[in-house]
Design a protein around this motif. Structure first.
Motif, mmCIF file in Angstrom:
data_model
loop_
_atom_site.group_PDB
_atom_site.id
_atom_site.type_symbol
_atom_site.label_atom_id
_atom_site.label_comp_id
_atom_site.label_asym_id
_atom_site.label_seq_id
_atom_site.Cartn_x
_atom_site.Cartn_y
_atom_site.Cartn_z
ATOM 1 N N MET A 192 -5.796 2.676 -9.761
ATOM 2 C CA MET A 192 -5.264 3.961 -9.311
ATOM 3 C C MET A 192 -6.374 4.830 -8.733
ATOM 4 O O MET A 192 -6.172 5.551 -7.758
ATOM 5 C CB MET A 192 -4.574 4.676 -10.461
ATOM 6 N N GLU A 193 -7.543 4.751 -9.350
ATOM 7 C CA GLU A 193 -8.653 5.567 -8.856
ATOM 8 C C GLU A 193 -9.064 5.152 -7.447
ATOM 9 O O GLU A 193 -9.420 6.003 -6.622
ATOM 10 C CB GLU A 193 -9.837 5.471 -9.813
ATOM 11 N N SER A 194 -9.001 3.854 -7.153
ATOM 12 C CA SER A 194 -9.383 3.419 -5.808
ATOM 13 C C SER A 194 -8.380 3.898 -4.769
ATOM 14 O O SER A 194 -8.729 4.080 -3.605
ATOM 15 C CB SER A 194 -9.521 1.889 -5.755
ATOM 16 N N VAL A 195 -7.133 4.110 -5.178
ATOM 17 C CA VAL A 195 -6.127 4.683 -4.274
ATOM 18 C C VAL A 195 -6.396 6.169 -4.083
ATOM 19 O O VAL A 195 -6.372 6.688 -2.959
ATOM 20 C CB VAL A 195 -4.702 4.456 -4.825
ATOM 21 N N HIS B 252 2.230 6.218 -3.247
ATOM 22 C CA HIS B 252 1.810 5.168 -4.169
ATOM 23 C C HIS B 252 2.944 4.898 -5.141
ATOM 24 O O HIS B 252 3.382 5.785 -5.881
ATOM 25 C CB HIS B 252 0.552 5.600 -4.931
ATOM 26 N N ILE B 253 3.445 3.657 -5.126
ATOM 27 C CA ILE B 253 4.558 3.260 -5.985
ATOM 28 C C ILE B 253 4.044 2.275 -7.026
ATOM 29 O O ILE B 253 3.492 1.235 -6.686
ATOM 30 C CB ILE B 253 5.689 2.616 -5.161
ATOM 31 N N ILE B 254 4.219 2.604 -8.284
ATOM 32 C CA ILE B 254 3.801 1.722 -9.377
ATOM 33 C C ILE B 254 5.043 1.162 -10.054
ATOM 34 O O ILE B 254 5.928 1.919 -10.489
ATOM 35 C CB ILE B 254 2.929 2.477 -10.393
ATOM 36 N N VAL B 255 5.114 -0.166 -10.127
ATOM 37 C CA VAL B 255 6.238 -0.833 -10.785
ATOM 38 C C VAL B 255 5.685 -1.560 -12.008
ATOM 39 O O VAL B 255 4.962 -2.551 -11.877
ATOM 40 C CB VAL B 255 6.941 -1.823 -9.841
ATOM 41 N N GLU C 28 -1.212 10.268 -17.016
ATOM 42 C CA GLU C 28 -2.424 11.104 -17.067
ATOM 43 C C GLU C 28 -2.957 11.391 -15.670
ATOM 44 O O GLU C 28 -3.408 12.509 -15.376
ATOM 45 C CB GLU C 28 -3.489 10.386 -17.895
ATOM 46 N N LEU C 29 -2.896 10.387 -14.794
ATOM 47 C CA LEU C 29 -3.432 10.550 -13.445
ATOM 48 C C LEU C 29 -2.399 11.106 -12.456
ATOM 49 O O LEU C 29 -2.764 11.483 -11.344
ATOM 50 C CB LEU C 29 -3.955 9.204 -12.929
ATOM 51 N N GLU C 30 -1.146 11.168 -12.855
ATOM 52 C CA GLU C 30 -0.074 11.600 -11.945
ATOM 53 C C GLU C 30 -0.341 12.949 -11.269
ATOM 54 O O GLU C 30 -0.119 13.086 -10.054
ATOM 55 C CB GLU C 30 1.256 11.649 -12.695
ATOM 56 N N GLY D 294 2.055 -2.158 1.840
ATOM 57 C CA GLY D 294 1.022 -3.087 1.382
ATOM 58 C C GLY D 294 1.097 -3.193 -0.128
ATOM 59 O O GLY D 294 1.614 -2.294 -0.797
ATOM 60 N N MET D 295 0.594 -4.296 -0.676
ATOM 61 C CA MET D 295 0.649 -4.541 -2.117
ATOM 62 C C MET D 295 -0.758 -4.525 -2.713
ATOM 63 O O MET D 295 -1.695 -5.114 -2.146
ATOM 64 C CB MET D 295 1.283 -5.909 -2.406
ATOM 65 N N LEU D 296 -0.896 -3.879 -3.857
ATOM 66 C CA LEU D 296 -2.167 -3.881 -4.596
ATOM 67 C C LEU D 296 -1.840 -4.231 -6.039
ATOM 68 O O LEU D 296 -1.188 -3.455 -6.743
ATOM 69 C CB LEU D 296 -2.838 -2.505 -4.511
ATOM 70 N N ASN D 297 -2.256 -5.412 -6.481
ATOM 71 C CA ASN D 297 -1.935 -5.867 -7.830
ATOM 72 C C ASN D 297 -2.684 -5.064 -8.887
ATOM 73 O O ASN D 297 -3.710 -4.441 -8.606
ATOM 74 C CB ASN D 297 -2.242 -7.357 -7.970
#
Length: 251
Positions: free
Chosen positions: A1-4, A14-17, A31-33, A67-70
């Motif tokens: 998340m920090e790199s985003v 940014h979508i987190i699943v 916390e980072l939201e 794009g996807m970021l694992n």
């Protein structure tokens, strides 16, 4: 998340699943939201694996490019999404390079996966652009479909086979290390995973009426061994050059 969050290009979503994880993943997300200032979406619920999660993210997306970021990967520099935005204006998709590491240090590299030599016809030999570096217009997913959940490991290969080889979407290669990946994921965890990848590749060819065979697929493994060997030879030299640059900068 920090790199985003560190990306210089800010017009993102940014979508987190999350697959209903029991660790502290979602507490970190919450916390980072606030740092996202409304640019973060997330869900946490049971799913049927990584490709089901990716499909959920695609359905939630409202942006023009996806794009996807694992979860265990991160952007290799702060300008990646700016480069994506600058280069995808006149094409359907772009792709670049990725860097594999073993551990937390970026200097503990085990492989550099370059997409530079990739050509569309090579997909019948199992080659594909590095999927974590692949960015594609959302309208292409709308037209050609999402990830097929019948594949255990190589649904990303089948999707790119369908997009690039079968439907010939326009692509552009960017000479840049987009993503740093830690080994140990579904596609990098030993002989068993490679057997499953091979099985998935054969099923992907059959589904899309593309002729290939195990002999052609074997060419990919020979290339991979050569790529890893070359990287291991280059790594000490590259680390020495980086250390010299740091010393010079500190003087």
């Amino acid at each position: 998340m920090e790199s985003v969050l560190h990306q210089t290009y800010k017009d993102i979503e940014h979508i987190i699943v999350d697959g209903a994880s029991k660790d502290d993943t979602m507490s970190i997300v919450r916390e980072l939201e606030p740092l996202y200032k409304g640019r973060l979406k997330y869900i946490s619920e049971p799913d049927m694996g990584i490709y089901d999660a990716m499909n959920k993210g695609i359905h939630m997306a409202t942006g023009d490019v996806i794009g996807m970021l694992n979860s265990d990967d991160f952007y290799s520099s702060d300008d990646i999404l700016q480069i994506v935005a600058d280069n995808i204006k006149d094409v359907d998709s772009i792709y670049a390079d990725v860097h594999y590491i073993d551990g937390d240090s970026v200097e503990d590299g085990v492989r550099y996966y370059s997409s530079r030599r990739f050509r569309r016809w090579q997909m019948i030999m199992g080659f594909m652009p590095a999927h974590p570096s692949f960015y594609c217009r959302r309208v292409i997913y709308d037209r050609l479909g999402n990830f097929d959940l019948s594949y255990k490991i190589a649904s990303d290969f089948e999707l790119l086979l369908r997009f690039i080889y079968l439907n010939n979407i326009s692509t552009k290669y960017i000479k840049k290390n987009f993503v740093t990946m830690r080994i140990g994921g579904a596609s990098t965890s030993g002989l068993k995973s490679h057997r499953q990848i091979l099985k998935d590749h054969m099923a992907a060819y059959k589904k899309n009426n593309i002729r290939s065979n195990y002999i052609l697929e074997g060419c990919r493994y020979a290339y991979k061994v050569a790529e890893i060997s070359y990287y291991k030879l280059r790594l000490p030299i590259d680390n020495f050059v980086r250390s010299r640059k740091r010393r010079i900068m500190h003087k």
